[in-house]
Design an enzyme around this catalytic site. Sequence first.
Site, PDB file in Angstrom:
ATOM      1  N   ASN A  14       0.839  -1.209   0.000  1.00 17.66           N
ATOM      2  CA  ASN A  14       0.000   0.000   0.000  1.00 17.66           C
ATOM      3  C   ASN A  14       0.866   1.248   0.000  1.00 17.66           C
ATOM      4  O   ASN A  14       0.570   2.222  -0.704  1.00 17.66           O
ATOM      5  CB  ASN A  14      -0.941  -0.005   1.201  1.00 17.66           C
ATOM      6  CG  ASN A  14      -2.206  -0.795   0.932  1.00 17.66           C
ATOM      7  OD1 ASN A  14      -3.056  -0.378   0.154  1.00 17.66           O
ATOM      8  ND2 ASN A  14      -2.325  -1.953   1.564  1.00 17.66           N
ATOM      9  N   ILE A  96      -1.361  -1.768  17.802  1.00 16.89           N
ATOM     10  CA  ILE A  96      -2.471  -1.004  18.380  1.00 16.89           C
ATOM     11  C   ILE A  96      -1.887   0.245  19.015  1.00 16.89           C
ATOM     12  O   ILE A  96      -0.903   0.174  19.772  1.00 16.89           O
ATOM     13  CB  ILE A  96      -3.230  -1.862  19.412  1.00 16.89           C
ATOM     14  CG1 ILE A  96      -3.938  -3.005  18.691  1.00 16.89           C
ATOM     15  CG2 ILE A  96      -4.224  -1.011  20.202  1.00 16.89           C
ATOM     16  CD1 ILE A  96      -4.609  -4.001  19.603  1.00 16.89           C
ATOM     17  N   HIS A 113      -8.078  -0.727   6.322  1.00 13.88           N
ATOM     18  CA  HIS A 113      -8.413  -1.980   6.998  1.00 13.88           C
ATOM     19  C   HIS A 113      -9.016  -2.930   5.964  1.00 13.88           C
ATOM     20  O   HIS A 113      -9.872  -2.521   5.173  1.00 13.88           O
ATOM     21  CB  HIS A 113      -9.411  -1.713   8.130  1.00 13.88           C
ATOM     22  CG  HIS A 113      -9.768  -2.948   8.879  1.00 13.88           C
ATOM     23  ND1 HIS A 113      -8.919  -3.530   9.783  1.00 13.88           N
ATOM     24  CD2 HIS A 113     -10.870  -3.740   8.819  1.00 13.88           C
ATOM     25  CE1 HIS A 113      -9.475  -4.625  10.268  1.00 13.88           C
ATOM     26  NE2 HIS A 113     -10.663  -4.773   9.700  1.00 13.88           N
ATOM     27  N   THR A 145      -9.681   6.823  15.041  1.00 14.00           N
ATOM     28  CA  THR A 145     -10.149   7.343  16.326  1.00 14.00           C
ATOM     29  C   THR A 145      -9.747   6.344  17.407  1.00 14.00           C
ATOM     30  O   THR A 145      -9.160   5.301  17.099  1.00 14.00           O
ATOM     31  CB  THR A 145     -11.682   7.539  16.306  1.00 14.00           C
ATOM     32  OG1 THR A 145     -12.291   6.300  15.932  1.00 14.00           O
ATOM     33  CG2 THR A 145     -12.092   8.617  15.319  1.00 14.00           C
ATOM     34  N   GLU A 147     -11.212   4.129  19.119  1.00 12.17           N
ATOM     35  CA  GLU A 147     -11.688   2.754  19.040  1.00 12.17           C
ATOM     36  C   GLU A 147     -11.088   2.053  17.823  1.00 12.17           C
ATOM     37  O   GLU A 147     -11.150   2.579  16.698  1.00 12.17           O
ATOM     38  CB  GLU A 147     -13.220   2.749  18.946  1.00 12.17           C
ATOM     39  CG  GLU A 147     -13.820   1.412  19.301  1.00 12.17           C
ATOM     40  CD  GLU A 147     -15.351   1.426  19.214  1.00 12.17           C
ATOM     41  OE1 GLU A 147     -15.934   0.350  19.231  1.00 12.17           O
ATOM     42  OE2 GLU A 147     -15.934   2.522  19.119  1.00 12.17           O
ATOM     43  N   THR A 176      -5.567  -5.583  -4.391  1.00 12.36           N
ATOM     44  CA  THR A 176      -5.489  -4.804  -5.638  1.00 12.36           C
ATOM     45  C   THR A 176      -6.390  -3.569  -5.544  1.00 12.36           C
ATOM     46  O   THR A 176      -6.054  -2.515  -6.083  1.00 12.36           O
ATOM     47  CB  THR A 176      -5.901  -5.635  -6.878  1.00 12.36           C
ATOM     48  OG1 THR A 176      -7.265  -6.043  -6.728  1.00 12.36           O
ATOM     49  CG2 THR A 176      -5.012  -6.852  -7.049  1.00 12.36           C
ATOM     50  N   GLN A 177      -7.501  -3.704  -4.841  1.00 18.52           N
ATOM     51  CA  GLN A 177      -8.403  -2.562  -4.669  1.00 18.52           C
ATOM     52  C   GLN A 177      -7.858  -1.570  -3.639  1.00 18.52           C
ATOM     53  O   GLN A 177      -8.021  -0.353  -3.780  1.00 18.52           O
ATOM     54  CB  GLN A 177      -9.798  -3.047  -4.248  1.00 18.52           C
ATOM     55  CG  GLN A 177     -10.481  -3.898  -5.292  1.00 18.52           C
ATOM     56  CD  GLN A 177     -10.606  -3.177  -6.621  1.00 18.52           C
ATOM     57  OE1 GLN A 177     -11.108  -2.054  -6.684  1.00 18.52           O
ATOM     58  NE2 GLN A 177     -10.132  -3.804  -7.680  1.00 18.52           N
ATOM     59  N   GLU A 178      -7.212  -2.096  -2.598  1.00 22.27           N
ATOM     60  CA  GLU A 178      -6.584  -1.207  -1.602  1.00 22.27           C
ATOM     61  C   GLU A 178      -5.627  -0.247  -2.290  1.00 22.27           C
ATOM     62  O   GLU A 178      -5.557   0.943  -1.960  1.00 22.27           O
ATOM     63  CB  GLU A 178      -5.839  -2.026  -0.549  1.00 22.27           C
ATOM     64  CG  GLU A 178      -6.737  -2.902   0.310  1.00 22.27           C
ATOM     65  CD  GLU A 178      -5.972  -3.607   1.424  1.00 22.27           C
ATOM     66  OE1 GLU A 178      -5.075  -2.996   2.019  1.00 22.27           O
ATOM     67  OE2 GLU A 178      -6.270  -4.779   1.696  1.00 22.27           O
TER      68      GLU A 178
HETATM   69  C1  GAR Z   1      -3.196  -4.742   3.914  1.00 20.04           C
HETATM   70  O1  GAR Z   1      -4.105  -5.684   3.424  1.00 20.04           O
HETATM   71  C2  GAR Z   1      -3.861  -3.848   4.942  1.00 20.04           C
HETATM   72  O2  GAR Z   1      -5.200  -3.580   4.655  1.00 20.04           O
HETATM   73  C3  GAR Z   1      -3.738  -4.691   6.187  1.00 20.04           C
HETATM   74  O3  GAR Z   1      -2.463  -5.269   6.112  1.00 20.04           O
HETATM   75  C4  GAR Z   1      -2.090  -5.428   4.734  1.00 20.04           C
HETATM   76  C5  GAR Z   1      -0.751  -4.764   4.552  1.00 20.04           C
HETATM   77  O4  GAR Z   1      -0.244  -5.011   3.270  1.00 20.04           O
HETATM   78  N1  GAR Z   1      -3.882  -3.883   7.361  1.00 20.04           N
HETATM   79  C6  GAR Z   1      -4.363  -4.344   8.499  1.00 20.04           C
HETATM   80  O5  GAR Z   1      -4.703  -5.492   8.662  1.00 20.04           O
HETATM   81  C7  GAR Z   1      -4.432  -3.315   9.613  1.00 20.04           C
HETATM   82  N2  GAR Z   1      -5.057  -3.850  10.760  1.00 20.04           N
HETATM   83  P1  GAR Z   1       0.955  -4.121   2.709  1.00 20.04           P
HETATM   84  O6  GAR Z   1       2.059  -4.111   3.771  1.00 20.04           O
HETATM   85  O7  GAR Z   1       1.398  -4.880   1.485  1.00 20.04           O
HETATM   86  O8  GAR Z   1       0.426  -2.767   2.427  1.00 20.04           O
END
Ligand code: GAR
Length: 193
Positions: A14, A96, A113, A145, A147, A176-178
């Site tokens: 990402n 966290i 997420h 936030t 929580e 791929t969408q992220e």
């Molecule tokens: C991603 O899928 C992200 O959404 C997730 O970890 C992966 C990291 O991939 N994040 C979480 O689970 C946060 N709690 P990346 O290191 O290749 O970006």
Amino acid sequence: MKNIVILISGGGSNMAAIVRAAQREDWRRVHGAQIAAVMSNRPEAGGLRFAREQGIATDVVDHKAFASREAFDEALATAIDARQPALVVLAGFMRILTPAFVQRYAGRLLNIHPSLLPAFPGLHTHQRAIEAGCRFGGATVHQVTAELDHGPILAQAAVPILPDDTADTLAARVLTQEHLIYPRAIAQLLPTL
Ligand code: GAR
């Protein structure tokens, strides 16, 4: 210049997608923004190498070196503040964060997420979505936030869950969408910062 600090724990795909979007869309000129640093709580995080190859400053704040969550967050915040960030971007950052940390960056702290929040906060999101019989999975970009995995939603993408999906095949489809929604959400937010 609006400095963006990206926090990673692992592969950093990402983060790489955000860096590439910033280059391709010329965020310096268009938004007066730059990726000022990539930071990791894990010295071995694969994404650090990519960042260095791109000429981006990197910092490691190893959580194992600290006795408490508070002490780690304090050290992390010191490293982040040294970059004078307009925006702090959590990109696969698997720690966290304390309420004090979240408060310090309120309004300029984003997370991605891998579920369609508010469904499936926490870990093992894809396995849980498959076991629940969901027809769609996805990812959510949100403001952070106090929580965990809550906070105002900025962007979401949904993908179908196919009959023979495993957590891994679904994760790959979601990822791929992220890579599309996270850079886009940041680019939309930058003019407001
Ligand atoms: C991603 O899928 C992200 O959404 C997730 O970890 C992966 C990291 O991939 N994040 C979480 O689970 C946060 N709690 P990346 O290191 O290749 O970006």
